[in-house]
Design a protein around this motif. Structure first.
Motif, PDB file in Angstrom:
ATOM      1  N   LEU A 135       0.834  -1.203   0.000  1.00  0.00           N
ATOM      2  CA  LEU A 135       0.000   0.000   0.000  1.00  0.00           C
ATOM      3  C   LEU A 135       0.865   1.249   0.000  1.00  0.00           C
ATOM      4  CD1 LEU A 135      -2.663   1.596   0.319  1.00  0.00           C
ATOM      5  CD2 LEU A 135      -2.529   1.141   2.778  1.00  0.00           C
ATOM      6  N   TRP A 136       1.879   1.267   0.852  1.00  0.00           N
ATOM      7  CA  TRP A 136       2.762   2.433   0.920  1.00  0.00           C
ATOM      8  C   TRP A 136       3.484   2.670  -0.404  1.00  0.00           C
ATOM      9  CZ3 TRP A 136       8.137   2.177   0.390  1.00  0.00           C
ATOM     10  CH2 TRP A 136       8.791   3.408   0.524  1.00  0.00           C
ATOM     11  N   PHE A 137       4.018   1.599  -0.999  1.00  0.00           N
ATOM     12  CA  PHE A 137       4.779   1.736  -2.241  1.00  0.00           C
ATOM     13  C   PHE A 137       3.886   2.229  -3.378  1.00  0.00           C
ATOM     14  CE2 PHE A 137       6.239  -0.050  -6.302  1.00  0.00           C
ATOM     15  CZ  PHE A 137       7.492   0.526  -6.374  1.00  0.00           C
ATOM     16  N   VAL A 138       2.734   1.595  -3.548  1.00  0.00           N
ATOM     17  CA  VAL A 138       1.830   1.989  -4.637  1.00  0.00           C
ATOM     18  C   VAL A 138       1.351   3.417  -4.439  1.00  0.00           C
ATOM     19  CG1 VAL A 138      -0.437   1.547  -5.669  1.00  0.00           C
ATOM     20  CG2 VAL A 138       1.104  -0.362  -5.177  1.00  0.00           C
ATOM     21  N   ASP A 139       0.988   3.758  -3.214  1.00  0.00           N
ATOM     22  CA  ASP A 139       0.485   5.100  -2.929  1.00  0.00           C
ATOM     23  C   ASP A 139       1.539   6.156  -3.216  1.00  0.00           C
ATOM     24  OD1 ASP A 139      -1.538   6.943  -1.657  1.00  0.00           O
ATOM     25  OD2 ASP A 139       0.135   7.225  -0.264  1.00  0.00           O
ATOM     26  N   SER A 140       2.799   5.859  -2.885  1.00  0.00           N
ATOM     27  CA  SER A 140       3.871   6.840  -3.088  1.00  0.00           C
ATOM     28  C   SER A 140       4.227   7.016  -4.560  1.00  0.00           C
ATOM     29  CB  SER A 140       5.119   6.426  -2.297  1.00  0.00           C
ATOM     30  OG  SER A 140       5.657   5.206  -2.794  1.00  0.00           O
ATOM     31  N   GLN A 141       3.962   5.990  -5.385  1.00  0.00           N
ATOM     32  CA  GLN A 141       4.321   6.038  -6.800  1.00  0.00           C
ATOM     33  C   GLN A 141       3.156   6.413  -7.713  1.00  0.00           C
ATOM     34  OE1 GLN A 141       7.579   5.532  -7.803  1.00  0.00           O
ATOM     35  NE2 GLN A 141       7.964   5.452  -5.602  1.00  0.00           N
ATOM     36  N   ALA A 142       1.941   6.368  -7.186  1.00  0.00           N
ATOM     37  CA  ALA A 142       0.758   6.535  -8.034  1.00  0.00           C
ATOM     38  C   ALA A 142       0.635   7.958  -8.581  1.00  0.00           C
ATOM     39  CB  ALA A 142      -0.494   6.178  -7.234  1.00  0.00           C
ATOM     40  N   ARG A 143       0.113   8.036  -9.777  1.00  0.00           N
ATOM     41  CA  ARG A 143      -0.209   9.317 -10.377  1.00  0.00           C
ATOM     42  C   ARG A 143      -1.711   9.539 -10.285  1.00  0.00           C
ATOM     43  NH1 ARG A 143       3.389   9.357 -15.991  1.00  0.00           N
ATOM     44  NH2 ARG A 143       5.454   9.173 -14.991  1.00  0.00           N
ATOM     45  N   SER A 144      -2.097  10.595  -9.623  1.00  0.00           N
ATOM     46  CA  SER A 144      -3.520  10.856  -9.376  1.00  0.00           C
ATOM     47  C   SER A 144      -4.128  11.613 -10.557  1.00  0.00           C
ATOM     48  CB  SER A 144      -3.688  11.666  -8.085  1.00  0.00           C
ATOM     49  OG  SER A 144      -3.108  10.982  -6.994  1.00  0.00           O
ATOM     50  N   LYS A 145      -4.918  10.904 -11.330  1.00  0.00           N
ATOM     51  CA  LYS A 145      -5.516  11.533 -12.514  1.00  0.00           C
ATOM     52  C   LYS A 145      -6.990  11.185 -12.685  1.00  0.00           C
ATOM     53  CE  LYS A 145      -3.668   7.713 -15.250  1.00  0.00           C
ATOM     54  NZ  LYS A 145      -2.767   7.315 -16.349  1.00  0.00           N
ATOM     55  N   ARG A 146      -7.534  10.318 -11.819  1.00  0.00           N
ATOM     56  CA  ARG A 146      -8.915   9.884 -11.970  1.00  0.00           C
ATOM     57  C   ARG A 146      -9.700  10.186 -10.697  1.00  0.00           C
ATOM     58  NH1 ARG A 146      -9.166   3.854 -13.661  1.00  0.00           N
ATOM     59  NH2 ARG A 146     -11.200   4.473 -14.489  1.00  0.00           N
ATOM     60  N   SER A 147     -11.015  10.352 -10.868  1.00  0.00           N
ATOM     61  CA  SER A 147     -11.886  10.647  -9.733  1.00  0.00           C
ATOM     62  C   SER A 147     -13.005   9.612  -9.649  1.00  0.00           C
ATOM     63  CB  SER A 147     -12.488  12.048  -9.871  1.00  0.00           C
ATOM     64  OG  SER A 147     -13.401  12.090 -10.951  1.00  0.00           O
ATOM     65  N   PHE A 148     -13.837   9.775  -8.637  1.00  0.00           N
ATOM     66  CA  PHE A 148     -14.933   8.852  -8.361  1.00  0.00           C
ATOM     67  C   PHE A 148     -15.835   8.639  -9.577  1.00  0.00           C
ATOM     68  CE2 PHE A 148     -19.122   7.838  -6.641  1.00  0.00           C
ATOM     69  CZ  PHE A 148     -18.822   6.873  -5.683  1.00  0.00           C
ATOM     70  N   ARG A 149     -16.060   9.694 -10.353  1.00  0.00           N
ATOM     71  CA  ARG A 149     -16.979   9.627 -11.490  1.00  0.00           C
ATOM     72  C   ARG A 149     -16.427   8.800 -12.639  1.00  0.00           C
ATOM     73  NH1 ARG A 149     -21.638  11.128  -9.470  1.00  0.00           N
ATOM     74  NH2 ARG A 149     -22.414  11.751 -11.521  1.00  0.00           N
ATOM     75  N   ASP A 150     -15.139   8.437 -12.573  1.00  0.00           N
ATOM     76  CA  ASP A 150     -14.525   7.635 -13.638  1.00  0.00           C
ATOM     77  C   ASP A 150     -14.652   6.135 -13.389  1.00  0.00           C
ATOM     78  OD1 ASP A 150     -13.513   9.918 -15.031  1.00  0.00           O
ATOM     79  OD2 ASP A 150     -11.897  10.064 -13.557  1.00  0.00           O
ATOM     80  N   PHE A 151     -15.302   5.741 -12.320  1.00  0.00           N
ATOM     81  CA  PHE A 151     -15.409   4.329 -11.948  1.00  0.00           C
ATOM     82  C   PHE A 151     -16.066   3.535 -13.080  1.00  0.00           C
ATOM     83  CE2 PHE A 151     -17.339   0.968  -9.039  1.00  0.00           C
ATOM     84  CZ  PHE A 151     -16.123   0.345  -8.781  1.00  0.00           C
ATOM     85  N   SER A 152     -15.397   2.444 -13.505  1.00  0.00           N
ATOM     86  CA  SER A 152     -15.866   1.668 -14.651  1.00  0.00           C
ATOM     87  C   SER A 152     -16.054   0.203 -14.276  1.00  0.00           C
ATOM     88  CB  SER A 152     -14.845   1.770 -15.794  1.00  0.00           C
ATOM     89  OG  SER A 152     -13.632   1.118 -15.431  1.00  0.00           O
ATOM     90  N   GLY A 153     -16.624  -0.558 -15.219  1.00  0.00           N
ATOM     91  CA  GLY A 153     -16.796  -1.987 -14.989  1.00  0.00           C
ATOM     92  C   GLY A 153     -15.468  -2.693 -14.802  1.00  0.00           C
TER      93      GLY A 153
END
Length: 275
Positions: A135-153
């Motif tokens: 969790l720590w590694f992914v969170d530190s490397q993630a690029r935040s570009k999507r929001s709740f409204r982008d939730f897909s199948g």
């Protein structure tokens, strides 16, 4: 079960269900560390108390996110019966239900095997440490570009399948769902909100499944005070923990939760070795 113990376990369930630190792992570790033997191999009593705690946290979850629950449920049902169009709110509502399917299937297929692992302290410790660091590694490397409204199948299947891993003790359902959400580009606040909303159908489904067995066999004698106390305590502390987490992730990372998980895992292994 003493009322004080029910309160401690209710607080444990409420806090750890919505902090990404594994509620199932904590509910095994706390009695083990204090050497409480409430159930003494009586699975019926243990399941009954577990159902009560999860229904409590479900109540706290729904109360805290009632606006989201009401909006998506109303839109989803309205679209289903043709009273309103299939808008984003309706789509998200049904996708949240869909996300529970992988874990439900996994639980049906592997429940008997997974129950045998529930009290294995070394497995809990490994799950806490490994998935906390992930969790720590992914969170530190993630690029935040999507929001709740982008939730897909596709997101619902990915995050729902990840939730299946939380059937293993020490993983954390909310933690692994947040990890995958961050991996797929959701920012911290929306990743957390999605993970918590996904908890509603899966916690409700698990509660109904276990409740059927409890009610068919009858409630154990003398457990009502502990059940009610544990349920209410879990509901209140779950509501508090959820609100805290949603505010925390607005400006903080998950590093603190990961560090706590690693320290707890090390402490559990130390105690296990010393005993």
């Amino acid at each position: 079960m003493p009322i004080f113990h029910a309160i401690v376990l209710g607080i444990t369930q409420g806090l750890t269900e919505f902090f990404p630190v594994s509620s199932s792992g904590h509910l095994e570790l706390v009695p083990w560390l204090f050497q409480w033997s409430h159930f003494e191999g009586d699975s019926r009593m243990e399941n009954t108390f577990d159902v009560a705690l999860h229904l409590g946290t479900l109540g706290g979850l729904v109360a805290c996110l009632w606006g989201d629950v009401q909006r998506h449920a109303r839109a989803g049902l309205g679209a289903l019966v043709g009273r309103q169009p299939w808008n984003t709110d309706a789509k998200i509502g049904w996708l949240l239900l869909l996300s529970a399917a992988p874990a439900a299937i996994a639980a049906t297929l592997f429940e008997s095997f997974l129950l045998k692992l529930g009290d294995r302290i070394e497995i809990i410790a490994i799950g806490l440490a490994f998935f906390g660091l992930l969790l720590w590694f992914v969170d530190s490397q993630a690029r935040s570009k999507r929001s709740f409204r982008d939730f897909s199948g596709r997101d619902a299947i990915k995050m729902g399948t990840a939730q299946s891993l939380a059937l293993l003790p020490g993983v954390s359902r909310s933690g692994i769902a947040i990890t995958v959400a961050r991996m797929t580009g959701y920012d911290r606040p929306h990743a957390a909100r999605l993970a918590f909303l996904m908890g509603i159908p899966i916690i409700a489904g698990a509660g109904l499944h276990r409740s059927y067995g409890v009610l068919s066999e009858g409630l154990p004698d003398g457990m009502w005070p502990a059940l009610i106390t544990g349920m209410l305590t879990a509901a209140i502390t779950g509501w508090v923990a959820l609100r805290f987490t949603l505010r925390w992730v607005q400006s903080h990372s998950y590093a603190g939760f990961a560090m706590y998980r690693v320290i707890l895992a090390a402490a559990a292994m130390f105690v296990l070795y010393m005993r």
